[in-house]
Design a protein around this motif. Structure first.
Motif, PDB file in Angstrom:
ATOM      1  N   GLU A 110      19.529 140.705  60.351  1.00  0.00           N
ATOM      2  CA  GLU A 110      19.062 141.957  60.100  1.00  0.00           C
ATOM      3  C   GLU A 110      17.826 142.513  59.353  1.00  0.00           C
ATOM      4  N   LYS A 111      17.442 141.445  58.446  1.00  0.00           N
ATOM      5  CA  LYS A 111      16.286 141.538  57.526  1.00  0.00           C
ATOM      6  C   LYS A 111      15.018 141.059  57.986  1.00  0.00           C
ATOM      7  N   ARG A 112      15.295 139.823  58.959  1.00  0.00           N
ATOM      8  CA  ARG A 112      14.088 139.288  59.510  1.00  0.00           C
ATOM      9  C   ARG A 112      14.001 139.949  60.871  1.00  0.00           C
ATOM     10  N   ASN A 113      14.742 140.599  61.601  1.00  0.00           N
ATOM     11  CA  ASN A 113      14.572 141.143  62.754  1.00  0.00           C
ATOM     12  C   ASN A 113      14.260 140.017  63.754  1.00  0.00           C
ATOM     13  N   LYS A 114      15.021 139.049  63.748  1.00  0.00           N
ATOM     14  CA  LYS A 114      14.836 137.773  64.319  1.00  0.00           C
ATOM     15  C   LYS A 114      16.390 137.088  64.924  1.00  0.00           C
ATOM     16  N   ILE A 115      16.281 136.433  66.100  1.00  0.00           N
ATOM     17  CA  ILE A 115      17.496 135.780  66.551  1.00  0.00           C
ATOM     18  C   ILE A 115      17.031 134.158  66.237  1.00  0.00           C
ATOM     19  N   ASP A 116      18.167 133.579  65.571  1.00  0.00           N
ATOM     20  CA  ASP A 116      18.207 132.192  65.700  1.00  0.00           C
ATOM     21  C   ASP A 116      19.171 131.644  66.720  1.00  0.00           C
ATOM     22  N   VAL A 117      18.465 130.657  67.410  1.00  0.00           N
ATOM     23  CA  VAL A 117      19.214 129.975  68.598  1.00  0.00           C
ATOM     24  C   VAL A 117      19.653 128.735  68.167  1.00  0.00           C
ATOM     25  N   TYR A 118      21.106 128.349  68.176  1.00  0.00           N
ATOM     26  CA  TYR A 118      21.557 127.010  67.938  1.00  0.00           C
ATOM     27  C   TYR A 118      22.223 126.233  69.169  1.00  0.00           C
ATOM     28  N   LYS A 119      21.982 125.035  69.249  1.00  0.00           N
ATOM     29  CA  LYS A 119      22.866 124.401  70.083  1.00  0.00           C
ATOM     30  C   LYS A 119      24.001 123.663  69.365  1.00  0.00           C
ATOM     31  N   ILE A 120      25.292 124.139  69.993  1.00  0.00           N
ATOM     32  CA  ILE A 120      26.415 123.702  69.295  1.00  0.00           C
ATOM     33  C   ILE A 120      26.882 122.293  69.679  1.00  0.00           C
ATOM     34  N   ILE A 121      27.172 121.544  68.851  1.00  0.00           N
ATOM     35  CA  ILE A 121      27.462 120.158  68.942  1.00  0.00           C
ATOM     36  C   ILE A 121      28.879 120.075  68.456  1.00  0.00           C
ATOM     37  N   ASN A 122      29.880 119.381  69.363  1.00  0.00           N
ATOM     38  CA  ASN A 122      31.268 119.397  69.089  1.00  0.00           C
ATOM     39  C   ASN A 122      31.490 117.905  69.458  1.00  0.00           C
ATOM     40  N   LYS A 123      31.647 117.229  68.265  1.00  0.00           N
ATOM     41  CA  LYS A 123      32.035 115.602  68.364  1.00  0.00           C
ATOM     42  C   LYS A 123      33.294 115.548  68.039  1.00  0.00           C
ATOM     43  N   ASP A 124      34.224 115.368  68.779  1.00  0.00           N
ATOM     44  CA  ASP A 124      35.704 115.231  68.427  1.00  0.00           C
ATOM     45  C   ASP A 124      36.225 116.213  67.443  1.00  0.00           C
ATOM     46  N   GLY A 125      35.909 117.475  67.776  1.00  0.00           N
ATOM     47  CA  GLY A 125      36.164 118.386  67.128  1.00  0.00           C
ATOM     48  C   GLY A 125      35.631 118.713  65.706  1.00  0.00           C
ATOM     49  N   LYS A 126      34.370 117.904  65.614  1.00  0.00           N
ATOM     50  CA  LYS A 126      33.799 118.301  64.369  1.00  0.00           C
ATOM     51  C   LYS A 126      32.536 119.163  64.943  1.00  0.00           C
ATOM     52  N   ALA A 173      20.252 137.928  55.587  1.00  0.00           N
ATOM     53  CA  ALA A 173      21.251 138.934  56.134  1.00  0.00           C
ATOM     54  C   ALA A 173      21.536 138.749  57.458  1.00  0.00           C
ATOM     55  N   PRO A 174      22.351 137.819  57.997  1.00  0.00           N
ATOM     56  CA  PRO A 174      22.933 137.507  59.369  1.00  0.00           C
ATOM     57  C   PRO A 174      23.770 138.550  59.569  1.00  0.00           C
ATOM     58  N   ARG A 175      23.810 139.157  60.937  1.00  0.00           N
ATOM     59  CA  ARG A 175      24.407 140.464  61.023  1.00  0.00           C
ATOM     60  C   ARG A 175      25.651 140.330  62.089  1.00  0.00           C
ATOM     61  N   MET A 176      25.120 139.613  63.310  1.00  0.00           N
ATOM     62  CA  MET A 176      26.128 139.493  64.479  1.00  0.00           C
ATOM     63  C   MET A 176      25.622 138.147  65.266  1.00  0.00           C
ATOM     64  N   VAL A 177      26.774 137.472  65.827  1.00  0.00           N
ATOM     65  CA  VAL A 177      26.544 136.362  66.411  1.00  0.00           C
ATOM     66  C   VAL A 177      27.264 136.883  67.925  1.00  0.00           C
ATOM     67  N   ARG A 178      26.679 135.848  69.071  1.00  0.00           N
ATOM     68  CA  ARG A 178      27.058 135.743  70.163  1.00  0.00           C
ATOM     69  C   ARG A 178      26.998 134.311  70.674  1.00  0.00           C
ATOM     70  N   MET A 179      27.863 134.022  71.656  1.00  0.00           N
ATOM     71  CA  MET A 179      27.619 132.640  72.488  1.00  0.00           C
ATOM     72  C   MET A 179      27.803 132.706  73.788  1.00  0.00           C
ATOM     73  N   SER A 180      26.900 131.664  74.206  1.00  0.00           N
ATOM     74  CA  SER A 180      27.051 131.529  75.866  1.00  0.00           C
ATOM     75  C   SER A 180      28.345 131.149  76.419  1.00  0.00           C
ATOM     76  N   HIS A 181      28.616 131.556  77.583  1.00  0.00           N
ATOM     77  CA  HIS A 181      29.921 131.413  78.203  1.00  0.00           C
ATOM     78  C   HIS A 181      30.421 130.083  78.237  1.00  0.00           C
ATOM     79  N   ASN A 182      29.496 128.966  78.221  1.00  0.00           N
ATOM     80  CA  ASN A 182      29.850 127.382  78.399  1.00  0.00           C
ATOM     81  C   ASN A 182      30.184 127.060  76.892  1.00  0.00           C
ATOM     82  N   GLY A 183      30.033 127.972  75.927  1.00  0.00           N
ATOM     83  CA  GLY A 183      30.058 127.339  74.326  1.00  0.00           C
ATOM     84  C   GLY A 183      29.152 126.395  74.113  1.00  0.00           C
ATOM     85  N   LYS A 184      27.894 126.336  74.576  1.00  0.00           N
ATOM     86  CA  LYS A 184      26.902 125.476  74.199  1.00  0.00           C
ATOM     87  C   LYS A 184      25.706 125.918  73.233  1.00  0.00           C
ATOM     88  N   PHE A 185      25.404 127.184  73.378  1.00  0.00           N
ATOM     89  CA  PHE A 185      24.484 127.809  72.538  1.00  0.00           C
ATOM     90  C   PHE A 185      25.157 129.108  71.698  1.00  0.00           C
TER      91      PHE A 185
END
Length: 275
Positions: free
Chosen positions: A209-225, A191-203
């Protein structure tokens, strides 16, 4: 003298006027009642980036208000969103479009905005498809709980609580269209509930909601992919509570901290962030 004005939306059930307005003195930590506006069940509010307009979810769709110099609100108009009641809003910095997330029907709606702040006709409307599984093995239909623009405003991140996905759309501002660009697939029943990103768009920070946890992702943008590398999972509660449900997430303005509220146990988590 109050330095800020706060707008509080609440379900009215025909008893209250809906949006309450408060002067806020941040030095003294005091909210002073200023007035209220008569609308039907304004469950979510957002101000335009230039602070000239306020937009609200209402029973009839979405409503627009002009923010006056003294902080009071003047009604502009209301528009239907083409689906069931919405639950979340975002607006681009140039006030071109209002984005609406629909919990009840899994719909994302892109509404035109006019120069005077009024809401125009629907530019684009999409329904998510698929099914998820709840913690009691009950199948869930699509339920969009958050729509969030990327920092560069090229993409719209739509969090779907029902099908356990974050569907990312590339925005065509000229044509008024949303085109699928990527999907973040979560484990069934999280049950993912909400998302936020760092100002530089990298994270990216995704609250479950159900796990009461935050998953942290590194955003990878390779030529628009777009691709997403999961680098951390962290809990927002210290103990296990059967009724706990993580509800909201926010980064501090300086990005030193990440905050999360947790329903049922009335807690607020404060996590130190490594930039």
């Amino acid at each position: 003298m109050a330095g800020y004005v706060a707008y509080v939306g609440s379900y009215t059930n025909n008893n209250k006027k809906g949006i309450q307005i408060y002067d806020v003195d941040v030095d003294e930590c005091v909210f002073t009642y200023k007035g209220e506006v008569d609308v039907h069940n304004p469950s979510y509010l957002i101000a335009s980036h230039d602070k000239k307009f306020l937009y609200s979810i209402v029973d009839e769709g979405v409503s627009a208000f002009r923010i006056e110099e003294d902080g009071n609100l003047s009604f502009i108009n209301t528009q239907w969103i083409g689906g069931m009641r919405g639950c979340y809003l975002d607006v681009d910095s140039n006030n071109r479009y209002l984005f609406v997330g629909g919990y009840h029907d899994g719909r994302i709606t892109m509404m035109n905005l006019n120069e005077d702040g009024s809401i125009g006709e629907i530019a684009c409307g999409l329904f998510h498809e698929g099914q998820g599984i709840s913690s009691v093995e009950r199948r869930l239909e699509p339920k969009v709980t958050c729509v969030e623009l990327s920092p560069d405003e090229k993409y719209l991140y739509t969090v779907d609580y029902g099908i356990d996905q974050v569907v990312v759309y590339e925005i065509d501002y000229d044509k008024g269209e949303l085109n699928e660009a990527a999907i973040i697939r979560c484990a069934f029943g999280t049950a993912p509930r909400m998302v936020r990103m760092s100002h530089n768009g990298k994270f990216l920070y995704l609250l479950s909601e159900k796990r009461n946890k935050i998953d942290v992702y590194k955003i990878i943008n390779k030529d628009g992919k777009l691709d997403y590398d999961l680098i951390q999972t962290v809990s927002v509660i210290k103990d296990t509570y059967m009724t706990a449900a993580a509800a909201t997430i926010e980064l501090s303005a300086d990005e030193e901290y990440v905050f999360s509220s947790v329903d049922a146990v009335n807690s607020l988590a404060c996590l130190k962030r490594n930039k």
